[in-house]
Design an enzyme around this catalytic site. Sequence first.
Site, mmCIF file in Angstrom:
data_model
loop_
_atom_site.group_PDB
_atom_site.id
_atom_site.type_symbol
_atom_site.label_atom_id
_atom_site.label_comp_id
_atom_site.label_asym_id
_atom_site.label_seq_id
_atom_site.Cartn_x
_atom_site.Cartn_y
_atom_site.Cartn_z
ATOM 1 N N ASN A 107 0.833 -1.198 0.000
ATOM 2 C CA ASN A 107 0.000 0.000 0.000
ATOM 3 C C ASN A 107 0.866 1.245 0.000
ATOM 4 O OD1 ASN A 107 -0.481 1.911 2.529
ATOM 5 N ND2 ASN A 107 0.083 -0.097 3.361
ATOM 6 N N PHE A 111 -1.840 8.028 4.380
ATOM 7 C CA PHE A 111 -2.640 8.622 5.469
ATOM 8 C C PHE A 111 -3.932 9.262 4.962
ATOM 9 C CE2 PHE A 111 1.157 9.586 8.563
ATOM 10 C CZ PHE A 111 1.233 8.242 8.878
ATOM 11 N N SER A 169 5.329 5.273 8.825
ATOM 12 C CA SER A 169 4.678 5.059 7.530
ATOM 13 C C SER A 169 5.672 5.413 6.429
ATOM 14 C CB SER A 169 3.444 5.937 7.387
ATOM 15 O OG SER A 169 3.052 5.914 6.032
ATOM 16 N N ASN A 171 4.833 6.086 3.453
ATOM 17 C CA ASN A 171 4.109 6.735 2.360
ATOM 18 C C ASN A 171 3.902 8.232 2.522
ATOM 19 O OD1 ASN A 171 3.790 4.229 0.992
ATOM 20 N ND2 ASN A 171 2.245 3.696 2.525
ATOM 21 N N THR A 172 4.461 8.806 3.583
ATOM 22 C CA THR A 172 4.481 10.258 3.732
ATOM 23 C C THR A 172 5.958 10.637 3.659
ATOM 24 O OG1 THR A 172 2.484 10.286 5.083
ATOM 25 C CG2 THR A 172 3.955 12.185 5.304
ATOM 26 N N LYS A 207 5.336 3.642 17.188
ATOM 27 C CA LYS A 207 5.282 2.573 16.174
ATOM 28 C C LYS A 207 6.417 2.766 15.183
ATOM 29 C CE LYS A 207 2.386 0.120 12.922
ATOM 30 N NZ LYS A 207 1.035 -0.125 12.451
ATOM 31 N N ASN A 236 5.742 -1.512 11.375
ATOM 32 C CA ASN A 236 4.944 -1.051 10.246
ATOM 33 C C ASN A 236 5.328 -1.890 9.015
ATOM 34 O OD1 ASN A 236 3.327 0.693 8.605
ATOM 35 N ND2 ASN A 236 3.656 2.294 10.152
HETATM 36 C C1 LIG Z 1 -3.733 -1.070 3.641
HETATM 37 C C2 LIG Z 1 -2.916 -0.794 4.860
HETATM 38 C C3 LIG Z 1 -3.007 0.438 5.515
HETATM 39 C C4 LIG Z 1 -2.247 0.699 6.645
HETATM 40 N N1 LIG Z 1 -2.369 1.893 7.268
HETATM 41 C C5 LIG Z 1 -1.676 2.128 8.406
HETATM 42 C C6 LIG Z 1 -1.837 3.340 9.109
HETATM 43 O O1 LIG Z 1 -2.630 4.208 8.748
HETATM 44 N N2 LIG Z 1 -1.076 3.534 10.232
HETATM 45 C C7 LIG Z 1 -0.193 2.592 10.700
HETATM 46 O O2 LIG Z 1 0.447 2.807 11.726
HETATM 47 N N3 LIG Z 1 -0.048 1.408 10.051
HETATM 48 C C8 LIG Z 1 -0.764 1.165 8.930
HETATM 49 N N4 LIG Z 1 -0.615 -0.035 8.283
HETATM 50 C C9 LIG Z 1 0.367 -1.024 8.800
HETATM 51 C C10 LIG Z 1 -0.286 -2.072 9.693
HETATM 52 O O3 LIG Z 1 -0.819 -1.491 10.846
HETATM 53 C C11 LIG Z 1 0.740 -3.145 10.099
HETATM 54 O O4 LIG Z 1 1.753 -2.528 10.857
HETATM 55 C C12 LIG Z 1 1.373 -3.845 8.900
HETATM 56 O O5 LIG Z 1 0.431 -4.038 7.875
HETATM 57 C C13 LIG Z 1 1.991 -5.195 9.271
HETATM 58 O O6 LIG Z 1 1.009 -6.085 9.756
HETATM 59 P P1 LIG Z 1 0.326 -7.239 8.832
HETATM 60 O O7 LIG Z 1 1.446 -7.959 8.134
HETATM 61 O O8 LIG Z 1 -0.432 -8.089 9.791
HETATM 62 O O9 LIG Z 1 -0.565 -6.528 7.870
HETATM 63 C C14 LIG Z 1 -1.368 -0.297 7.134
HETATM 64 C C15 LIG Z 1 -1.293 -1.545 6.500
HETATM 65 C C16 LIG Z 1 -2.049 -1.795 5.379
HETATM 66 C C17 LIG Z 1 -1.941 -3.142 4.721
#
Ligand SMILES: Cc1cc2nc3c(=O)[nH]c(=O)nc-3n(C[C@H](O)[C@H](O)[C@H](O)COP(=O)(O)O)c2cc1C
Length: 349
Positions: A107, A111, A169, A171-172, A207, A236
């Site tokens: 992704n 934000f 993140s 992506n910022t 985080k 993350n």
């Molecule tokens: C589509 C998507 C959006 C996410 N948005 C955020 C976010 O807004 N803030 C954040 O701290 N992590 C965000 N994450 C990261 C997740 O919270 C997590 O740290 C990461 O996906 C690893 O866990 P997983 O392998 O179980 O998905 C996002 C992940 C995905 C897949």
Amino acid sequence: MTAYGLLRPLLFMLPPERAHQLALAALARRPRRERHQSDELKIELWGLSFPNPIGVAAGFDKNAEAKAGLFSLGFGFVEVGTLTPLPQPGNSRPRLFRLHEDEALINRLGFNNSGHAAALAGLRSSADSGIVGVNIGANKDSADRIGDYVKGLETLNSTASYIAVNISSPNTPGLRALQARKELSLLLSRLSQTRRALPDPKPLLLKIAPDLSKDELADIAELSLANGIDGLIISNTTLSRPSLKSSHASEQGGLSGRPLFELSTRKLAQLYHVTGGRLPLIGVGGVSSAETAWQKIRAGASLVQLYTALIYEGPSLVADILEGLAQRLRRSGKNSLREITGSGVADWL
Ligand SMILES: Cc1cc2nc3c(=O)[nH]c(=O)nc-3n(C[C@H](O)[C@H](O)[C@H](O)COP(=O)(O)O)c2cc1C
């Protein structure tokens, strides 16, 4: 075949963001249903009583619209956000990709969220009384990013069970630079100062990314302990690309899901090692089963979160993980998960 097994091919015919909106809408309509939870998986941490250690990671319910539905799936806690002071649309589409063969996602949402003011209504709704962490971030165009985190803490602290400061993140642009020693020191001292002025300060967590070296992790641990941070969330998504099969593998953005498990668990164990277990850790990244959740706990996690596996395995995953964890705990002969936390760190160093 489970109901989700039948539904998934249909959901996967839709663009991923559309499928996610439908899932959120369905969860938001789901009434809160108390699930019977056995006492053996309970965790007491930061003065909070977690009914079990499995939470939904940030990003799934960014605007706090579906908490009750998520609790009804069995989650022990829900982390909403990332929320920024002002609403923002995020990056242009497409910006979310399924890597089906890898059980992963990439992704670069950036934000997208409705901002503090709009989220407050959802956060204040008292229909659900579970543990809700609020994850805060900075607006992309902000002239004062540290100021945005301070605003997040001031505005959202009273509605949160804990606050998670997201500086990881990918992506910022530039956001991850806040993890470097000098900037982090500035951020943490501003946040501690703000926190001291709050009437009812909540636990404050950071985080962080999995793409940090051992030395960088050691700096973060040291500064966190020095500034009274209560815990770390690791990790993350990753900018790295372990070998992947899917055609979307080279899309830009953060990778999550199964291929993130090894990297994020290694970093979790390194953090546990460097802090000597003094700082509670939430382990996130590639958890997709009771076994992987158990491994996170053995690698040093007091709590575990997941996101991507919910897309591939469906909502019954949470109950399956809880059952598998309880079985493993009984087999271990220990009385609580606290005794398991960190017991397998050496395997990951
Ligand atoms: C589509 C998507 C959006 C996410 N948005 C955020 C976010 O807004 N803030 C954040 O701290 N992590 C965000 N994450 C990261 C997740 O919270 C997590 O740290 C990461 O996906 C690893 O866990 P997983 O392998 O179980 O998905 C996002 C992940 C995905 C897949």
